[in-house]
Design a protein around this motif. Sequence first.
Motif, short mmCIF file in Angstrom:
data_model
loop_
_atom_site.label_atom_id
_atom_site.label_comp_id
_atom_site.label_asym_id
_atom_site.label_seq_id
_atom_site.Cartn_x
_atom_site.Cartn_y
_atom_site.Cartn_z
N PRO A 1 0.69 -1.23 0.08
CA PRO A 1 0.02 0.10 -0.08
C PRO A 1 1.01 1.15 0.17
O PRO A 1 2.02 1.09 0.35
N SER A 2 0.22 2.31 -0.23
CA SER A 2 0.97 3.66 -0.52
C SER A 2 1.72 4.02 0.85
O SER A 2 2.57 4.38 0.53
N GLN A 3 0.94 3.71 2.06
CA GLN A 3 1.79 4.23 3.19
C GLN A 3 3.16 3.50 3.44
O GLN A 3 4.10 4.25 3.98
N VAL A 4 3.29 2.44 3.02
CA VAL A 4 4.38 1.59 3.06
C VAL A 4 5.34 2.10 2.27
O VAL A 4 6.90 2.29 2.38
N VAL A 5 5.10 2.80 0.86
CA VAL A 5 5.88 3.18 -0.18
C VAL A 5 6.36 4.46 0.33
O VAL A 5 7.60 4.79 0.24
N GLU A 6 5.62 5.21 0.97
CA GLU A 6 5.84 6.65 1.70
C GLU A 6 6.80 6.43 2.60
O GLU A 6 8.03 7.16 2.55
N ALA A 7 6.82 5.63 3.52
CA ALA A 7 7.68 5.20 4.48
C ALA A 7 9.26 5.02 4.13
O ALA A 7 10.19 5.44 4.40
N LEU A 8 9.11 3.94 2.89
CA LEU A 8 10.32 3.66 2.35
C LEU A 8 11.09 4.71 1.45
O LEU A 8 12.31 4.70 1.69
N GLY A 9 10.38 5.61 1.15
CA GLY A 9 10.74 6.86 0.37
C GLY A 9 11.48 7.60 1.42
O GLY A 9 12.23 8.64 0.81
N GLU A 10 11.43 7.59 2.57
CA GLU A 10 12.05 8.38 3.54
C GLU A 10 13.51 7.78 3.69
O GLU A 10 14.39 8.84 4.18
N LYS A 11 13.70 6.75 3.12
CA LYS A 11 15.08 6.27 3.21
C LYS A 11 15.71 5.91 1.88
O LYS A 11 16.97 5.67 1.69
N ALA A 12 14.92 6.20 0.83
CA ALA A 12 15.47 6.17 -0.46
C ALA A 12 15.14 7.17 -1.45
O ALA A 12 14.20 7.72 -1.13
N GLU A 13 16.09 7.24 -2.23
CA GLU A 13 15.67 8.46 -3.35
C GLU A 13 14.98 7.79 -4.57
O GLU A 13 14.34 8.59 -5.60
N TYR A 14 15.05 6.66 -4.72
CA TYR A 14 14.52 5.90 -6.07
C TYR A 14 14.28 4.55 -5.79
O TYR A 14 15.02 3.74 -5.13
N ILE A 15 12.80 4.02 -6.11
CA ILE A 15 12.38 2.49 -5.74
C ILE A 15 11.94 1.93 -6.96
O ILE A 15 11.30 2.31 -7.64
N ALA A 16 12.94 0.91 -7.21
CA ALA A 16 13.01 0.48 -8.76
C ALA A 16 12.24 -0.84 -8.51
O ALA A 16 12.34 -1.76 -7.82
N LEU A 17 11.11 -0.79 -9.11
CA LEU A 17 9.90 -2.04 -9.09
C LEU A 17 10.14 -2.83 -10.35
O LEU A 17 10.33 -2.35 -11.41
N GLY A 18 9.74 -3.95 -10.17
CA GLY A 18 9.24 -5.09 -11.34
C GLY A 18 7.99 -5.60 -10.93
O GLY A 18 7.39 -5.59 -9.98
N HIS A 19 7.41 -6.61 -11.89
CA HIS A 19 6.30 -7.46 -11.81
C HIS A 19 5.02 -7.12 -12.52
O HIS A 19 4.48 -8.04 -12.96
N ILE A 20 4.66 -5.89 -12.46
CA ILE A 20 3.61 -5.44 -13.64
C ILE A 20 4.16 -5.12 -14.83
O ILE A 20 5.19 -4.55 -15.05
N HIS A 21 3.39 -5.55 -15.89
CA HIS A 21 4.08 -5.44 -17.21
C HIS A 21 3.78 -4.40 -18.12
O HIS A 21 4.19 -4.46 -19.27
N THR A 22 3.07 -3.12 -17.45
CA THR A 22 3.01 -2.14 -18.19
C THR A 22 3.48 -0.84 -17.22
O THR A 22 3.67 -1.21 -16.06
N ALA A 23 4.26 0.12 -17.85
CA ALA A 23 4.76 1.11 -17.19
C ALA A 23 3.93 2.11 -16.05
O ALA A 23 2.84 2.27 -16.63
N TYR A 24 4.29 2.41 -15.04
CA TYR A 24 3.51 3.12 -14.04
C TYR A 24 4.63 3.84 -13.24
O TYR A 24 5.60 3.38 -12.85
N ARG A 25 4.35 4.98 -12.48
CA ARG A 25 5.03 5.47 -11.57
C ARG A 25 4.20 5.81 -10.29
O ARG A 25 3.01 6.09 -10.44
#
Length: 408
Positions: free
Chosen positions: A192-216
């Motif tokens: 969920p978004s709140q987990v991503v936001e918390a991780l964003g406090e420790k990183a400048e870029y989160i590199a994802l995979g798994h979904i086959h179309t692009a999104y940010r």
Amino acid sequence: MGYNRSKGGTGMRFLHCGDLHIGAGRGDGREEDFATAFLEVAALAVDRQVDFVLIAGDLFDRREINPQALGQASRGLGLLRRAGIPAYAIEGNHDKALYVDRESWMDYLDREGLLHLLRRPEGERLYLSYEEGGNVAYCGKTRIVGLPYAGTRTRELVERLTEEIPSYDGFTIVMLHCPVGSQMAMDNAYLPSQVVEALGEKAEYIALGHIHTAYRHLDIAYNPGAPESVRLEEGIGGEKGVYLGEVGPEGLRVELIPIRRRTAVRGEALLTPYMDVPGAETAIKRALAETVQEAGALVCLRVRGEVSFDPAHLDLLDVRAYGRELGIKMLDLQIRLQNRDSLGSVAMDMEELEREVLSTLWREKGFEEERLVEMTLQLKERILEDRNAYAEIAQDVERFAMERREQA
């Protein structure tokens, strides 16, 4: 959250890809499509003179690969190695080791020096250096932290990892193989978004995979999609490719770069009650010819309308043979016909039939959500892919039921 201009790492450039699925397409002769896409990704990295490449899971299409797939992956990775470009990778759900094995083919590529595999550390710690068999590597002043596909434990492990990541003066990238934010489905790795936001406090870029179309997501989490279409419908609309990231004096700039892939198109044939079987077959072939703009395309043709004959009498094998004459690489015929003399419609597409049956079953239980149908189909695919996944699936269903109760 996001890039801190006071940090080091300016002048750094990287390429982020994922879901390459090398080895896919064996059933329809498309293996070379995925190999070619990966070679183009590697060539792009060399041409843009990136400092490193990120592979965010599913380099391979399946856990057990043939020599051809291993050779295709090695050629692309070898191109990077000869150019002095390191590749950092995590395992996705498709290329993790089988339960009976301790090592995957990704481990083999790591031992051969073709990539740096960021593994989940053994034991309680989730932040451990690559040199110690862990998941933290450095390329210049850039810190790269990876967490391979973790199924139902994804949220728990990411939250723990977020707590363990120490502060750092340089640029930090975290690599994950999971959907986030609005990409939620019945997927046991969803964040969920709140987990991503918390991780964003420790990183400048989160590199994802798994979904086959692009999104940010939240301008910090990026998913490039699969460079080549694994399924036909992926290629019809929707962006995909690789992300090129560059850190300069003004901060982080990210660009989605498409990779040439096989063309996928959708067409339609409309049949009428005045057509006999030969006339209907001619109409289908005409629609097919009008849809195809180039040889080698992937084609989805929907055949709909009302007819005065049994649609089972259509010679679809002959239609497919005509498609091959047109140079079609893969043809998906979706038959949506209503027999004027019968009570219902004829739908020969199994996926559509499954959807209709599941929609009816959910409605009988008082639910109208299309999302429930999608989740049920995804559960079926997961069971077919991994017969040992029942425990994880049960936890997913329990989690979803809990979320529904909280929303009620």
